[in-house]
Design a protein around this motif. Sequence first.
Motif, PDB file in Angstrom:
ATOM      1  N   ALA A  83      -8.570   8.760  -1.533  1.00 39.41           N
ATOM      2  CA  ALA A  83      -8.036   7.866  -0.500  1.00 39.41           C
ATOM      3  C   ALA A  83      -8.814   6.551  -0.482  1.00 39.41           C
ATOM      4  CB  ALA A  83      -8.126   8.530   0.869  1.00 39.41           C
ATOM      5  N   GLY A  84      -8.093   5.438  -0.382  1.00 37.15           N
ATOM      6  CA  GLY A  84      -8.747   4.132  -0.318  1.00 37.15           C
ATOM      7  C   GLY A  84      -9.359   3.871   1.052  1.00 37.15           C
ATOM      8  N   HIS A  85      -8.699   4.340   2.095  1.00 38.05           N
ATOM      9  CA  HIS A  85      -9.133   4.065   3.474  1.00 38.05           C
ATOM     10  C   HIS A  85      -8.605   5.204   4.331  1.00 38.05           C
ATOM     11  CE1 HIS A  85      -8.769   1.967   7.483  1.00 38.05           C
ATOM     12  NE2 HIS A  85      -9.864   1.355   7.074  1.00 38.05           N
ATOM     13  N   MET A 118       0.850  -1.199   0.000  1.00 36.28           N
ATOM     14  CA  MET A 118       0.000   0.000   0.000  1.00 36.28           C
ATOM     15  C   MET A 118       0.879   1.240   0.000  1.00 36.28           C
ATOM     16  SD  MET A 118      -3.095  -0.520   2.766  1.00 36.28           S
ATOM     17  CE  MET A 118      -2.068  -0.348   4.232  1.00 36.28           C
ATOM     18  N   ARG A 119       0.280   2.314  -0.465  1.00 37.77           N
ATOM     19  CA  ARG A 119       0.877   3.629  -0.308  1.00 37.77           C
ATOM     20  C   ARG A 119       0.159   4.281   0.878  1.00 37.77           C
ATOM     21  NH1 ARG A 119       0.813   8.330  -4.488  1.00 37.77           N
ATOM     22  NH2 ARG A 119       3.021   8.835  -4.462  1.00 37.77           N
ATOM     23  N   VAL A 120       0.922   4.574   1.938  1.00 39.02           N
ATOM     24  CA  VAL A 120       0.316   5.030   3.194  1.00 39.02           C
ATOM     25  C   VAL A 120       0.762   6.454   3.488  1.00 39.02           C
ATOM     26  CG1 VAL A 120       0.176   4.597   5.688  1.00 39.02           C
ATOM     27  CG2 VAL A 120       0.360   2.661   4.091  1.00 39.02           C
ATOM     28  N   LEU A 121      -0.198   7.299   3.839  1.00 39.24           N
ATOM     29  CA  LEU A 121       0.135   8.673   4.245  1.00 39.24           C
ATOM     30  C   LEU A 121      -0.217   8.835   5.720  1.00 39.24           C
ATOM     31  CD1 LEU A 121       0.972  11.588   3.407  1.00 39.24           C
ATOM     32  CD2 LEU A 121      -1.470  12.058   3.174  1.00 39.24           C
ATOM     33  N   VAL A 122       0.768   9.228   6.525  1.00 40.85           N
ATOM     34  CA  VAL A 122       0.528   9.488   7.940  1.00 40.85           C
ATOM     35  C   VAL A 122       0.599  11.001   8.146  1.00 40.85           C
ATOM     36  CG1 VAL A 122       1.294   9.060  10.298  1.00 40.85           C
ATOM     37  CG2 VAL A 122       1.601   7.288   8.545  1.00 40.85           C
ATOM     38  N   LEU A 123      -0.507  11.570   8.581  1.00 38.11           N
ATOM     39  CA  LEU A 123      -0.503  13.010   8.899  1.00 38.11           C
ATOM     40  C   LEU A 123      -0.005  13.108  10.337  1.00 38.11           C
ATOM     41  CD1 LEU A 123      -3.870  13.856   7.144  1.00 38.11           C
ATOM     42  CD2 LEU A 123      -1.575  14.449   6.367  1.00 38.11           C
ATOM     43  N   ARG A 182      -2.761   9.852  -4.803  1.00 36.29           N
ATOM     44  CA  ARG A 182      -3.638   8.776  -4.353  1.00 36.29           C
ATOM     45  C   ARG A 182      -2.936   7.941  -3.296  1.00 36.29           C
ATOM     46  NH1 ARG A 182      -5.459   4.137  -3.823  1.00 36.29           N
ATOM     47  NH2 ARG A 182      -7.703   3.772  -4.047  1.00 36.29           N
ATOM     48  N   PHE A 183      -3.573   7.801  -2.144  1.00 33.66           N
ATOM     49  CA  PHE A 183      -3.025   6.944  -1.096  1.00 33.66           C
ATOM     50  C   PHE A 183      -4.039   5.836  -0.792  1.00 33.66           C
ATOM     51  CE2 PHE A 183      -0.782  10.943  -0.533  1.00 33.66           C
ATOM     52  CZ  PHE A 183       0.536  10.498  -0.426  1.00 33.66           C
ATOM     53  N   ASP A 184      -3.520   4.633  -0.583  1.00 34.48           N
ATOM     54  CA  ASP A 184      -4.415   3.519  -0.230  1.00 34.48           C
ATOM     55  C   ASP A 184      -4.936   3.679   1.191  1.00 34.48           C
ATOM     56  OD1 ASP A 184      -3.952   1.903  -2.680  1.00 34.48           O
ATOM     57  OD2 ASP A 184      -1.894   2.001  -1.931  1.00 34.48           O
ATOM     58  N   ALA A 185      -4.108   4.279   2.042  1.00 35.68           N
ATOM     59  CA  ALA A 185      -4.520   4.477   3.439  1.00 35.68           C
ATOM     60  C   ALA A 185      -3.953   5.792   3.947  1.00 35.68           C
ATOM     61  CB  ALA A 185      -4.029   3.320   4.300  1.00 35.68           C
ATOM     62  N   VAL A 197     -14.890  13.311   9.147  1.00 40.93           N
ATOM     63  CA  VAL A 197     -14.241  12.171   8.471  1.00 40.93           C
ATOM     64  C   VAL A 197     -15.307  11.193   7.964  1.00 40.93           C
ATOM     65  CG1 VAL A 197     -12.742  10.156   8.842  1.00 40.93           C
ATOM     66  CG2 VAL A 197     -12.051  12.409   9.706  1.00 40.93           C
ATOM     67  N   ARG A 198     -16.298  10.895   8.805  1.00 37.79           N
ATOM     68  CA  ARG A 198     -17.335   9.955   8.369  1.00 37.79           C
ATOM     69  C   ARG A 198     -18.133  10.522   7.201  1.00 37.79           C
ATOM     70  NH1 ARG A 198     -18.645   9.931  13.688  1.00 37.79           N
ATOM     71  NH2 ARG A 198     -17.438   8.402  14.846  1.00 37.79           N
ATOM     72  N   ALA A 199     -18.416  11.837   7.255  1.00 37.22           N
ATOM     73  CA  ALA A 199     -19.207  12.448   6.175  1.00 37.22           C
ATOM     74  C   ALA A 199     -18.445  12.379   4.853  1.00 37.22           C
ATOM     75  CB  ALA A 199     -19.531  13.904   6.536  1.00 37.22           C
ATOM     76  N   ALA A 200     -17.128  12.529   4.896  1.00 41.13           N
ATOM     77  CA  ALA A 200     -16.350  12.547   3.657  1.00 41.13           C
ATOM     78  C   ALA A 200     -16.021  11.147   3.142  1.00 41.13           C
ATOM     79  CB  ALA A 200     -15.046  13.319   3.882  1.00 41.13           C
ATOM     80  N   LEU A 201     -15.798  10.199   4.060  1.00 42.42           N
ATOM     81  CA  LEU A 201     -15.281   8.883   3.652  1.00 42.42           C
ATOM     82  C   LEU A 201     -16.326   7.774   3.690  1.00 42.42           C
ATOM     83  CD1 LEU A 201     -12.275   8.472   2.830  1.00 42.42           C
ATOM     84  CD2 LEU A 201     -12.534  10.467   4.297  1.00 42.42           C
ATOM     85  N   GLY A 202     -17.402   7.951   4.433  1.00 40.65           N
ATOM     86  CA  GLY A 202     -18.446   6.916   4.519  1.00 40.65           C
ATOM     87  C   GLY A 202     -17.865   5.580   4.931  1.00 40.65           C
ATOM     88  N   GLU A 203     -18.050   4.585   4.096  1.00 40.96           N
ATOM     89  CA  GLU A 203     -17.628   3.213   4.417  1.00 40.96           C
ATOM     90  C   GLU A 203     -16.122   3.000   4.340  1.00 40.96           C
ATOM     91  OE1 GLU A 203     -19.496   0.591   5.618  1.00 40.96           O
ATOM     92  OE2 GLU A 203     -20.806   2.309   5.923  1.00 40.96           O
ATOM     93  N   ARG A 204     -15.389   4.052   4.034  1.00 40.17           N
ATOM     94  CA  ARG A 204     -13.916   3.935   4.032  1.00 40.17           C
ATOM     95  C   ARG A 204     -13.332   4.549   5.302  1.00 40.17           C
ATOM     96  NH1 ARG A 204     -12.375   7.323  -0.654  1.00 40.17           N
ATOM     97  NH2 ARG A 204     -14.447   8.212  -0.318  1.00 40.17           N
ATOM     98  N   ALA A 205     -14.182   4.950   6.230  1.00 39.09           N
ATOM     99  CA  ALA A 205     -13.697   5.632   7.446  1.00 39.09           C
ATOM    100  C   ALA A 205     -13.540   4.649   8.604  1.00 39.09           C
ATOM    101  CB  ALA A 205     -14.672   6.737   7.844  1.00 39.09           C
ATOM    102  N   PHE A 206     -12.387   4.710   9.248  1.00 36.38           N
ATOM    103  CA  PHE A 206     -12.091   3.891  10.431  1.00 36.38           C
ATOM    104  C   PHE A 206     -11.746   4.871  11.548  1.00 36.38           C
ATOM    105  CE2 PHE A 206      -8.632   1.263  12.612  1.00 36.38           C
ATOM    106  CZ  PHE A 206      -9.498   0.388  13.233  1.00 36.38           C
TER     107      PHE A 206
END
Length: 329
Positions: A88-90, A1-6, A62-65, A144-153
């Motif tokens: 973003a994938g996740h 994966m390509r991962v971005l950590v803020l 594009r980041f997978d996570a 975060v939930r509003a923007a990502l929906g089912e991709r939000a953890f």
Amino acid sequence: MRVLVLGGTVFLSRAVAAAALARGHEVWCVARGASGSAPDGARLVVADRDRPGALDELRGERFDAVVDVATMSLPWVADALDALAEKAGHWTFVSTINVYADAATRGQRADAPLLAPRTEPTERSDTPDPDVYGGVKVASENAVRAALGERAFVVRGGLLAGPGDPHDRFGYWPARMATGGRVVVPDVPDQPFQYADARDLADWIVSAGERGLAGTFDGTGPRGTLAAVLEGIASSVGAADLSLVPVPPEDLLAAGVRPWAGPKSLPLWLPTTHYGMADRDTEASLAAGLEIRPLADTAADVLADERSLGPNRPRKAGLTPEEEAPLLQ
Ligand SMILES: NC(=O)c1ccc[n+]([C@@H]2O[C@H](COP(=O)([O-])OP(=O)(O)OC[C@H]3O[C@@H](n4cnc5c(N)ncnc54)[C@H](OP(=O)(O)O)[C@@H]3O)[C@@H](O)[C@H]2O)c1
């Protein structure tokens, strides 16, 4: 994966970057570089999130996570979502158990009622009002939930332990117990206590990105008591002449000792009004893959970290020998 950590330059977010690298992922971190360095092998994008448009350099990537630990700043969260959410994938947002409205009731799950979201600008602080901190996290989770929906953890961290902890709370105990002698502990045999080693939480966050795990969870470990954790630390790292001396809470308070954190405190000791924060029902998190390493391993690694920092450094939490001595009389 390509991962971005803020984040990625301190404690949990650095552990996330390290865990992602260890699992073979390409890792980018975004920070000012003021708190420390990103782990070797990660690419650090230097940016100040207080500056609007700070993440423009990454817009369109594009980041997978993506993993965001933003604290006390809804604009940081909104800017990140604006620049990165679409591709973003996740997306993991690290929140806190301070989001819950009821700190006292034990055994609550992640669907328990929350504080009101705080969307108005707030001053960031190292010692924020817990309700402000919680309210900003609620608003951030919602964004975060509003923007990502089912991709939000969304992971609501409890007390985090482990090497590199800037808060000095858990580390007080292995550091103090390793020096031996009579050690003041709070006399609260029934106090619940839960924690997660930040490295285990980090692993879970990375695995959630790999598996596409979505939803809202408490990011803290199995339920136990503070007394059992302190005894466990004592038996893992304590000196041969160590003895724990329980002091009643009323005597501690009368002597000006604070619970939980800060100068002149006994870290991790909680007022009864906050027992619910350390006794959450985390079955769902454990079932979804959160695994916490044995206490002895965390205690040993934290002690090694404490020793590398030096035993006599100024601490943000705990008692100095001068503060502890009168309590032992
Ligand atoms: N510690 C606990 O027991 C506990 C309990 C519950 C929840 N949590 C949550 O767990 C998370 C902890 O994250 P953490 O360990 O990584 O620590 P943190 O202090 O929340 O995150 C700091 C990261 O943000 C970066 N940062 C700070 N100011 C910045 C700015 N203006 N622009 C860009 N980056 C900036 C820092 O890097 P630079 O300073 O280098 O820029 C660092 O990498 C937080 O979300 C916290 O709310 C913690």
